[in-house]
Design an enzyme around this catalytic site. Structure first.
Site, PDB file in Angstrom:
ATOM      1  N   ARG A 287      -6.588-122.259   2.245  1.00 47.70           N
ATOM      2  CA  ARG A 287      -6.726-121.622   0.939  1.00 47.70           C
ATOM      3  C   ARG A 287      -8.169-121.162   0.812  1.00 47.70           C
ATOM      4  O   ARG A 287      -9.069-121.711   1.443  1.00 47.70           O
ATOM      5  CB  ARG A 287      -6.366-122.594  -0.178  1.00 47.70           C
ATOM      6  CG  ARG A 287      -4.930-123.132  -0.094  1.00 47.70           C
ATOM      7  CD  ARG A 287      -4.668-124.162  -1.174  1.00 47.70           C
ATOM      8  NE  ARG A 287      -3.303-124.706  -1.096  1.00 47.70           N
ATOM      9  CZ  ARG A 287      -2.954-125.780  -0.405  1.00 47.70           C
ATOM     10  NH1 ARG A 287      -3.887-126.452   0.283  1.00 47.70           N
ATOM     11  NH2 ARG A 287      -1.703-126.211  -0.395  1.00 47.70           N
TER      12      ARG A 287
ATOM     13  N   LYS B  69      -5.580-129.364  -1.987  1.00 48.66           N
ATOM     14  CA  LYS B  69      -5.168-129.782  -3.324  1.00 48.66           C
ATOM     15  C   LYS B  69      -4.964-131.287  -3.380  1.00 48.66           C
ATOM     16  O   LYS B  69      -4.465-131.887  -2.437  1.00 48.66           O
ATOM     17  CB  LYS B  69      -3.862-129.081  -3.709  1.00 48.66           C
ATOM     18  CG  LYS B  69      -4.007-127.581  -3.963  1.00 48.66           C
ATOM     19  CD  LYS B  69      -2.671-126.999  -4.380  1.00 48.66           C
ATOM     20  CE  LYS B  69      -2.779-125.513  -4.685  1.00 48.66           C
ATOM     21  NZ  LYS B  69      -1.474-124.944  -5.086  1.00 48.66           N
TER      22      LYS B  69
ATOM     23  N   HIS C 238      -5.239-115.043   0.072  1.00 46.14           N
ATOM     24  CA  HIS C 238      -4.080-115.888   0.326  1.00 46.14           C
ATOM     25  C   HIS C 238      -3.092-115.218   1.273  1.00 46.14           C
ATOM     26  O   HIS C 238      -2.270-115.901   1.894  1.00 46.14           O
ATOM     27  CB  HIS C 238      -3.381-116.234  -0.989  1.00 46.14           C
ATOM     28  CG  HIS C 238      -2.764-117.600  -1.002  1.00 46.14           C
ATOM     29  ND1 HIS C 238      -3.503-118.767  -1.019  1.00 46.14           N
ATOM     30  CD2 HIS C 238      -1.471-117.996  -0.982  1.00 46.14           C
ATOM     31  CE1 HIS C 238      -2.695-119.809  -1.025  1.00 46.14           C
ATOM     32  NE2 HIS C 238      -1.460-119.374  -0.994  1.00 46.14           N
TER      33      HIS C 238
ATOM     34  N   ARG D  72      -3.259-116.649   4.651  1.00 47.13           N
ATOM     35  CA  ARG D  72      -2.551-117.920   4.762  1.00 47.13           C
ATOM     36  C   ARG D  72      -1.063-117.674   4.996  1.00 47.13           C
ATOM     37  O   ARG D  72      -0.431-118.312   5.842  1.00 47.13           O
ATOM     38  CB  ARG D  72      -2.773-118.732   3.487  1.00 47.13           C
ATOM     39  CG  ARG D  72      -2.031-120.066   3.419  1.00 47.13           C
ATOM     40  CD  ARG D  72      -2.483-120.817   2.173  1.00 47.13           C
ATOM     41  NE  ARG D  72      -1.664-121.978   1.877  1.00 47.13           N
ATOM     42  CZ  ARG D  72      -1.829-123.174   2.427  1.00 47.13           C
ATOM     43  NH1 ARG D  72      -2.780-123.357   3.315  1.00 47.13           N
ATOM     44  NH2 ARG D  72      -1.057-124.187   2.089  1.00 47.13           N
TER      45      ARG D  72
ATOM     46  N   HIS E   7       1.146-128.504   3.218  1.00 48.29           N
ATOM     47  CA  HIS E   7       2.197-128.495   2.206  1.00 48.29           C
ATOM     48  C   HIS E   7       2.689-129.913   1.938  1.00 48.29           C
ATOM     49  O   HIS E   7       2.799-130.723   2.861  1.00 48.29           O
ATOM     50  CB  HIS E   7       3.381-127.643   2.659  1.00 48.29           C
ATOM     51  CG  HIS E   7       3.080-126.179   2.676  1.00 48.29           C
ATOM     52  ND1 HIS E   7       3.734-125.287   3.496  1.00 48.29           N
ATOM     53  CD2 HIS E   7       2.185-125.435   1.975  1.00 48.29           C
ATOM     54  CE1 HIS E   7       3.263-124.068   3.302  1.00 48.29           C
ATOM     55  NE2 HIS E   7       2.318-124.133   2.383  1.00 48.29           N
TER      56      HIS E   7
ATOM     57  N   TYR F  74       8.562-119.624   4.202  1.00 49.79           N
ATOM     58  CA  TYR F  74       8.005-118.661   5.149  1.00 49.79           C
ATOM     59  C   TYR F  74       9.009-118.305   6.233  1.00 49.79           C
ATOM     60  O   TYR F  74       9.004-117.188   6.756  1.00 49.79           O
ATOM     61  CB  TYR F  74       6.730-119.218   5.780  1.00 49.79           C
ATOM     62  CG  TYR F  74       5.604-119.377   4.791  1.00 49.79           C
ATOM     63  CD1 TYR F  74       4.911-118.274   4.329  1.00 49.79           C
ATOM     64  CD2 TYR F  74       5.244-120.627   4.315  1.00 49.79           C
ATOM     65  CE1 TYR F  74       3.888-118.413   3.414  1.00 49.79           C
ATOM     66  CE2 TYR F  74       4.215-120.779   3.400  1.00 49.79           C
ATOM     67  CZ  TYR F  74       3.545-119.661   2.954  1.00 49.79           C
ATOM     68  OH  TYR F  74       2.540-119.793   2.048  1.00 49.79           O
TER      69      TYR F  74
END
Length: 334
Positions: free
Chosen positions: A162, A187, A259, A262, A285, A294
């Site tokens: 990110r 995150k 992004h 990514r 993730h 994806y």
């Protein structure tokens, strides 16, 4: 003597005691919540025709919150995702207040029951390899800024980081010796390690030779040594994309952001038939459902699957009912 309104003290306690001390929220989360409350209080004050410092807790009602969310979408043109983030910040405060002020539990409960808004789920915008190459060819690497931008965009594509994860990278987070890798903090302060290509390592090493940085300071800085911000990277990237359209016309139909690199990393890993659990770890993730998104986005993978299906369905043998004479004879008697 009339009791002073508890709102100012509650708001201060929410940020300093709850967010910082008890929840240990990240700086980015605190700033996001702060911005929401700044907008919300100004909005309510304008509607009430009062100063912000005159607002009371009782005036922060469900109708005001709903009106603010509508204002965010219609007047400020925020996305549904941003609208839901604003609501999450307000909900968190009123959940905190419900435990501190029993007299306003009903008011808090009404706000907590405001639903999040469902948003349409679009396939992620990702870049094809030739489009990535077209963008990476744009920075003028003879200048410091061009060399920095080329290294940053290459790092984004290599690591799938990110944008803020990449901007926070310090020299001590990188292993330059083989096997080269980088330690990223994502995150929720979750840590992960991503491998680095030799080309990316070379770019980062050259950048640090040109502009040395302390081990605990971000690598990607401006000409004054101040760490880059995400908005500045988006601005520079938009400029490079406009130039790259000349050699990659397909970029014209895409909304390219940091992004997007990514997304490109994820889709190209899927296309290379890398196991989905490895991709999840690579990108950081929490759920495989996010990573599987994806797999659905990759048209080339779908095309290859279709070709395999077509190849396996080709056969010269007739269907079983035609090969079974007794079945045909029985059908003739009907």
């Amino acid at each position: 003597m009339k009791r002073a309104d508890p709102f100012p003290g509650l708001l201060r306690a929410f940020f300093y005691e709850w967010m910082v001390q008890q929840r240990n929220a990240s700086t980015h989360t605190i700033r996001s919540y702060r911005d929401t409350w700044r907008l919300f209080l100004r909005f309510v004050a304008q509607r009430q025709r009062r100063r912000v410092d005159q607002l009371t807790l009782g005036e922060l009602t469900t109708s005001e919150v709903s009106a603010f969310l509508q204002h965010a979408e219609q007047e400020r043109h925020d996305t549904i995702g941003t609208r839901n983030c604003r609501l999450a910040a307000l909900r968190s405060f009123f959940s905190f207040v419900a435990g501190r002020e029993p007299t306003v539990v009903a008011q808090c409960a009404q706000i907590l029951h405001i639903p999040t808004k469902r948003a349409p789920v679009h396939d992620p915008c990702y870049l094809d390899p030739n489009e990535v190459e077209a963008i990476l060819a744009q920075p003028d690497r003879s200048t410091f800024e061009g060399q920095r931008d080329h290294a940053l965009l290459s790092f984004l594509y290599n690591s799938g980081a990110r944008i803020q994860e990449a901007l926070d990278v310090c020299p001590k987070a990188i292993r330059f010796d083989a096997p080269a890798c980088v330690r990223l903090y994502g995150k929720g302060r979750k840590e992960r390690i991503c491998p680095l290509w030799p080309e990316t390592v070379s770019l980062l090493r050259s950048l640090l030779q040109r502009r040395p940085r302390p081990d605990d300071q971000p690598i990607f800085v401006n000409r004054y040594g101040v760490p880059l911000g995400a908005s500045g990277v988006r601005y520079k990237l938009a400029k490079y994309v406009r130039e790259a359209i000349k050699i990659g016309p397909t970029l014209k139909s895409k909304h390219v952001t940091p992004h997007s690199f990514r997304h490109a990393t994820a889709v190209h890993l899927v296309e290379a038939e890398v196991d989905v659990t490895v991709i999840r770890s690579w990108l950081g993730h929490v759920s495989l459902d996010t990573t599987n998104h994806y797999a659905q986005a990759n048209l080339e993978t779908k095309r290859k699957a279709l070709e395999r299906l077509q190849a396996s369905s080709k056969t010269n043998r007739p269907p079983r009912w035609k090969r079974d004479a007794s079945v045909l004879a029985w059908l003739d008697t009907l």
